[in-house]
Design a protein around this motif. Sequence first.
Motif, PDB file in Angstrom:
ATOM      1  N   ASN A 118       0.853  -1.192   0.000  1.00 47.07           N
ATOM      2  CA  ASN A 118       0.000   0.000   0.000  1.00 47.07           C
ATOM      3  C   ASN A 118       0.889   1.244   0.000  1.00 47.07           C
ATOM      4  OD1 ASN A 118       0.971   0.167   2.617  1.00 47.07           O
ATOM      5  ND2 ASN A 118      -0.969  -0.382   3.573  1.00 47.07           N
ATOM      6  N   GLU A 119       0.268   2.395   0.126  1.00 43.52           N
ATOM      7  CA  GLU A 119       1.018   3.659   0.098  1.00 43.52           C
ATOM      8  C   GLU A 119       2.070   3.704   1.208  1.00 43.52           C
ATOM      9  OE1 GLU A 119       1.920   7.399  -1.600  1.00 43.52           O
ATOM     10  OE2 GLU A 119       0.635   5.807  -2.342  1.00 43.52           O
ATOM     11  N   GLU A 120       1.701   3.238   2.391  1.00 43.19           N
ATOM     12  CA  GLU A 120       2.634   3.261   3.516  1.00 43.19           C
ATOM     13  C   GLU A 120       3.832   2.349   3.266  1.00 43.19           C
ATOM     14  OE1 GLU A 120       2.552   2.918   8.389  1.00 43.19           O
ATOM     15  OE2 GLU A 120       1.058   1.790   7.240  1.00 43.19           O
ATOM     16  N   ALA A 121       3.573   1.143   2.766  1.00 45.17           N
ATOM     17  CA  ALA A 121       4.670   0.211   2.480  1.00 45.17           C
ATOM     18  C   ALA A 121       5.578   0.780   1.386  1.00 45.17           C
ATOM     19  CB  ALA A 121       4.119  -1.142   2.060  1.00 45.17           C
ATOM     20  N   LYS A 122       4.972   1.363   0.367  1.00 47.38           N
ATOM     21  CA  LYS A 122       5.742   2.006  -0.709  1.00 47.38           C
ATOM     22  C   LYS A 122       6.644   3.084  -0.131  1.00 47.38           C
ATOM     23  CE  LYS A 122       4.089   5.441  -2.859  1.00 47.38           C
ATOM     24  NZ  LYS A 122       4.608   6.745  -3.098  1.00 47.38           N
ATOM     25  N   ASP A 123       6.078   3.936   0.736  1.00 48.43           N
ATOM     26  CA  ASP A 123       6.861   5.025   1.329  1.00 48.43           C
ATOM     27  C   ASP A 123       8.008   4.507   2.187  1.00 48.43           C
ATOM     28  OD1 ASP A 123       5.216   6.840   0.042  1.00 48.43           O
ATOM     29  OD2 ASP A 123       4.057   7.335   1.844  1.00 48.43           O
ATOM     30  N   HIS A 124       7.761   3.450   2.950  1.00 46.70           N
ATOM     31  CA  HIS A 124       8.822   2.862   3.775  1.00 46.70           C
ATOM     32  C   HIS A 124       9.935   2.294   2.890  1.00 46.70           C
ATOM     33  CE1 HIS A 124       7.359   2.608   8.081  1.00 46.70           C
ATOM     34  NE2 HIS A 124       6.389   3.250   7.455  1.00 46.70           N
ATOM     35  N   TRP A 125       9.533   1.586   1.831  1.00 48.19           N
ATOM     36  CA  TRP A 125      10.516   0.988   0.926  1.00 48.19           C
ATOM     37  C   TRP A 125      11.394   2.092   0.328  1.00 48.19           C
ATOM     38  CZ3 TRP A 125      12.760   0.639  -3.761  1.00 48.19           C
ATOM     39  CH2 TRP A 125      13.356  -0.578  -4.106  1.00 48.19           C
ATOM     40  N   LEU A 126      10.742   3.148  -0.146  1.00 48.78           N
ATOM     41  CA  LEU A 126      11.492   4.243  -0.759  1.00 48.78           C
ATOM     42  C   LEU A 126      12.369   4.976   0.257  1.00 48.78           C
ATOM     43  CD1 LEU A 126       8.831   5.665  -3.223  1.00 48.78           C
ATOM     44  CD2 LEU A 126      10.992   4.529  -3.824  1.00 48.78           C
ATOM     45  N   LYS A 127      11.878   5.137   1.474  1.00 45.26           N
ATOM     46  CA  LYS A 127      12.685   5.793   2.515  1.00 45.26           C
ATOM     47  C   LYS A 127      13.976   5.007   2.752  1.00 45.26           C
ATOM     48  CE  LYS A 127      11.972   4.856   6.651  1.00 45.26           C
ATOM     49  NZ  LYS A 127      12.030   4.434   7.988  1.00 45.26           N
ATOM     50  N   ASN A 128      13.862   3.696   2.848  1.00 40.72           N
ATOM     51  CA  ASN A 128      15.038   2.864   3.076  1.00 40.72           C
ATOM     52  C   ASN A 128      15.997   2.886   1.884  1.00 40.72           C
ATOM     53  OD1 ASN A 128      14.437   1.917   5.749  1.00 40.72           O
ATOM     54  ND2 ASN A 128      12.787   0.741   4.832  1.00 40.72           N
ATOM     55  N   MET A 129      15.434   2.908   0.690  1.00 37.71           N
ATOM     56  CA  MET A 129      16.295   2.974  -0.497  1.00 37.71           C
ATOM     57  C   MET A 129      16.966   4.340  -0.586  1.00 37.71           C
ATOM     58  SD  MET A 129      17.746   1.429  -2.906  1.00 37.71           S
ATOM     59  CE  MET A 129      16.894  -0.125  -3.195  1.00 37.71           C
ATOM     60  N   ARG A 130      16.263   5.401  -0.199  1.00 34.52           N
ATOM     61  CA  ARG A 130      16.851   6.734  -0.214  1.00 34.52           C
ATOM     62  C   ARG A 130      18.052   6.798   0.731  1.00 34.52           C
ATOM     63  NH1 ARG A 130      17.194  10.250  -3.889  1.00 34.52           N
ATOM     64  NH2 ARG A 130      19.340  10.051  -3.300  1.00 34.52           N
ATOM     65  N   ILE A 131      17.921   6.202   1.910  1.00 35.60           N
ATOM     66  CA  ILE A 131      19.029   6.155   2.865  1.00 35.60           C
ATOM     67  C   ILE A 131      20.226   5.439   2.244  1.00 35.60           C
ATOM     68  CG2 ILE A 131      19.803   5.162   5.071  1.00 35.60           C
ATOM     69  CD1 ILE A 131      16.868   5.670   6.074  1.00 35.60           C
ATOM     70  N   ALA A 132      19.953   4.297   1.599  1.00 32.12           N
ATOM     71  CA  ALA A 132      21.034   3.532   0.973  1.00 32.12           C
ATOM     72  C   ALA A 132      21.679   4.325  -0.163  1.00 32.12           C
ATOM     73  CB  ALA A 132      20.500   2.193   0.472  1.00 32.12           C
ATOM     74  N   LEU A 133      20.867   4.981  -0.973  1.00 32.55           N
ATOM     75  CA  LEU A 133      21.424   5.797  -2.061  1.00 32.55           C
ATOM     76  C   LEU A 133      22.264   6.947  -1.513  1.00 32.55           C
ATOM     77  CD1 LEU A 133      18.498   5.980  -4.627  1.00 32.55           C
ATOM     78  CD2 LEU A 133      20.834   5.214  -5.117  1.00 32.55           C
ATOM     79  N   ASP A 134      21.784   7.583  -0.459  1.00 36.07           N
ATOM     80  CA  ASP A 134      22.535   8.698   0.129  1.00 36.07           C
ATOM     81  C   ASP A 134      23.881   8.239   0.673  1.00 36.07           C
ATOM     82  OD1 ASP A 134      20.522  10.448  -0.572  1.00 36.07           O
ATOM     83  OD2 ASP A 134      19.663  10.557   1.447  1.00 36.07           O
ATOM     84  N   ARG A 135      23.973   7.010   1.138  1.00 35.36           N
ATOM     85  CA  ARG A 135      25.243   6.463   1.640  1.00 35.36           C
ATOM     86  C   ARG A 135      26.202   6.085   0.510  1.00 35.36           C
ATOM     87  NH1 ARG A 135      22.683   2.410   5.762  1.00 35.36           N
ATOM     88  NH2 ARG A 135      22.302   3.837   7.465  1.00 35.36           N
ATOM     89  N   SER A 136      25.645   5.880  -0.649  1.00 38.46           N
ATOM     90  CA  SER A 136      26.425   5.388  -1.772  1.00 38.46           C
ATOM     91  C   SER A 136      27.467   6.409  -2.211  1.00 38.46           C
ATOM     92  CB  SER A 136      25.489   5.079  -2.946  1.00 38.46           C
ATOM     93  OG  SER A 136      26.240   4.796  -4.097  1.00 38.46           O
ATOM     94  N   GLU A 137      28.555   5.905  -2.747  1.00 43.30           N
ATOM     95  CA  GLU A 137      29.610   6.759  -3.270  1.00 43.30           C
ATOM     96  C   GLU A 137      29.492   6.955  -4.775  1.00 43.30           C
ATOM     97  OE1 GLU A 137      33.354   5.243  -1.908  1.00 43.30           O
ATOM     98  OE2 GLU A 137      32.717   5.319   0.188  1.00 43.30           O
TER      99      GLU A 137
END
Length: 121
Positions: A79-98
Amino acid sequence: MELSQYEQIGKENIKKLIRDFYREVRKDELLSPMYRDDFDGAEERLHLFMVQYLGGPDLYNQKRGHPLLKKRHAAFRVNEEAKDHWLKNMRIALDRSEMNEKHKQFLWDYFRQTAVFLKNS
């Protein structure tokens, strides 16, 4: 000859991104139960999928067949909440990326579109 996204981003950057993403998912109270303690399997599947999607070897197809993303995610309430959580976690991983910003933006755009596509409730 132009390099594929896989070659441009690099094998190690892709691997690290997915590893960092699943580190976050493991801590996510909404998403972690969906994985039924199969984080290693999920990490491998996403890694193989992303390698193939980005133009690397088609190991995902060889091991699992056609991706069929909608069908493979149908068992999970996305649902929308699960989508948002998934994207939040991916955003964190992308921000850590070099990796460079161009590649981060390319991946972020793909992940956002795919997360919307996979919503099923």
